[in-house]
Design an enzyme around this catalytic site. Structure first.
Site, short mmCIF file in Angstrom:
data_model
loop_
_atom_site.label_atom_id
_atom_site.label_comp_id
_atom_site.label_asym_id
_atom_site.label_seq_id
_atom_site.Cartn_x
_atom_site.Cartn_y
_atom_site.Cartn_z
N ASP A 29 0.86 -1.19 0.00
CA ASP A 29 0.00 0.00 0.00
C ASP A 29 0.89 1.23 0.00
O ASP A 29 1.90 1.31 0.72
CB ASP A 29 -0.91 0.00 1.23
CG ASP A 29 -2.05 0.99 1.09
OD1 ASP A 29 -3.21 0.56 1.05
OD2 ASP A 29 -1.78 2.21 1.03
N VAL A 95 -11.09 2.83 -3.37
CA VAL A 95 -10.78 2.24 -4.67
C VAL A 95 -11.79 1.13 -4.93
O VAL A 95 -11.86 0.15 -4.17
CB VAL A 95 -9.33 1.68 -4.72
CG1 VAL A 95 -9.08 1.01 -6.07
CG2 VAL A 95 -8.31 2.79 -4.47
N HIS A 99 -10.36 -5.51 -2.84
CA HIS A 99 -9.01 -5.74 -2.31
C HIS A 99 -9.11 -6.08 -0.82
O HIS A 99 -10.00 -5.59 -0.12
CB HIS A 99 -8.10 -4.53 -2.50
CG HIS A 99 -8.68 -3.24 -2.02
ND1 HIS A 99 -9.64 -2.56 -2.74
CD2 HIS A 99 -8.44 -2.50 -0.91
CE1 HIS A 99 -9.96 -1.46 -2.08
NE2 HIS A 99 -9.26 -1.40 -0.96
N ILE A 100 -8.16 -6.89 -0.38
CA ILE A 100 -8.01 -7.18 1.05
C ILE A 100 -6.78 -6.43 1.54
O ILE A 100 -5.69 -6.55 0.98
CB ILE A 100 -7.81 -8.68 1.29
CG1 ILE A 100 -9.02 -9.48 0.80
CG2 ILE A 100 -7.55 -8.95 2.78
CD1 ILE A 100 -8.87 -11.00 0.99
N HIS A 101 -6.96 -5.64 2.60
CA HIS A 101 -5.81 -5.04 3.28
C HIS A 101 -5.18 -6.10 4.17
O HIS A 101 -5.87 -6.69 5.01
CB HIS A 101 -6.23 -3.86 4.16
CG HIS A 101 -6.77 -2.68 3.42
ND1 HIS A 101 -6.01 -1.57 3.14
CD2 HIS A 101 -8.00 -2.44 2.90
CE1 HIS A 101 -6.74 -0.69 2.49
NE2 HIS A 101 -7.96 -1.18 2.33
P1 AMP Z 1 -9.75 1.41 0.47
O1 AMP Z 1 -9.81 2.76 1.13
O2 AMP Z 1 -10.12 0.27 1.34
O3 AMP Z 1 -10.49 1.42 -0.85
O4 AMP Z 1 -8.22 1.17 0.15
C1 AMP Z 1 -7.57 1.68 -0.96
C2 AMP Z 1 -6.10 1.64 -0.65
O5 AMP Z 1 -5.38 1.80 -1.86
C3 AMP Z 1 -5.62 2.75 0.30
O6 AMP Z 1 -5.06 2.17 1.47
C4 AMP Z 1 -4.58 3.50 -0.52
O7 AMP Z 1 -3.49 3.92 0.25
C5 AMP Z 1 -4.18 2.44 -1.55
N1 AMP Z 1 -3.63 2.97 -2.78
C6 AMP Z 1 -4.14 3.95 -3.56
N2 AMP Z 1 -3.35 4.14 -4.64
C7 AMP Z 1 -2.33 3.26 -4.54
C8 AMP Z 1 -1.19 2.97 -5.35
N3 AMP Z 1 -0.95 3.62 -6.48
N4 AMP Z 1 -0.35 2.00 -4.92
C9 AMP Z 1 -0.59 1.32 -3.78
N5 AMP Z 1 -1.66 1.54 -2.99
C10 AMP Z 1 -2.52 2.50 -3.36
#
Ligand code: AMP
Length: 113
Positions: A29, A95, A99-101
């Site tokens: 991330d 996003v 996705h899984i964090h």
């Molecule tokens: P969410 O808020 O659960 O949709 O998580 C989206 C995640 O994507 C966030 O933790 C962002 O920091 C991460 N993110 C956004 N753009 C990028 C990127 N270019 N590379 C890696 N992580 C990203």
């Protein structure tokens, strides 16, 4: 239009990839919330858990098995880790590509904020 994660999958924007196979990619991330913060992403475009269908059962399982592989690779399977799937506005999803964090490397508070 491609999501930012599809651009990462297609190597149009850079990322630090920790794992990849034909159906899953996992990369760091860009704004880490823990010493280890990796996003586990299906290559198939699925906006969120809300859009998953019965045909997605296999890929959903593969995402979880990828978490297990990462934990072993990073040697944190014993210490532990947290998996989070933000879904929709109230959960803070930004996003809209499933996705899984994968969070690890520090004590993680419970309940989360
Ligand atoms: P969410 O808020 O659960 O949709 O998580 C989206 C995640 O994507 C966030 O933790 C962002 O920091 C991460 N993110 C956004 N753009 C990028 C990127 N270019 N590379 C890696 N992580 C990203």
């Amino acid at each position: 239009m491609k999501t930012i994660f599809e651009k990462i999958i297609d190597r149009e924007i850079p990322s630090t990839i920790e794992y990849e196979d034909e159906s899953v990619i996992a990369f760091r991330d860009v704004t880490p919330q823990a010493p280890i913060h990796i996003l586990i992403v299906p290559k198939k475009r699925i906006s969120s858990i809300n859009e998953c269908k019965a045909e997605d059962v296999a890929i959903l399982g593969e995402l979880l098995l990828t978490a297990k592989k990462l934990a072993k690779k990073l040697k944190i399977d014993d210490n532990g880790y947290r998996l989070v799937v933000n879904t929709g506005k109230d959960a803070g999803q930004t996003v809209f590509h499933l996705h899984i964090h994968f969070l690890a490397g520090r004590d993680l508070n419970w309940p989360p904020g």
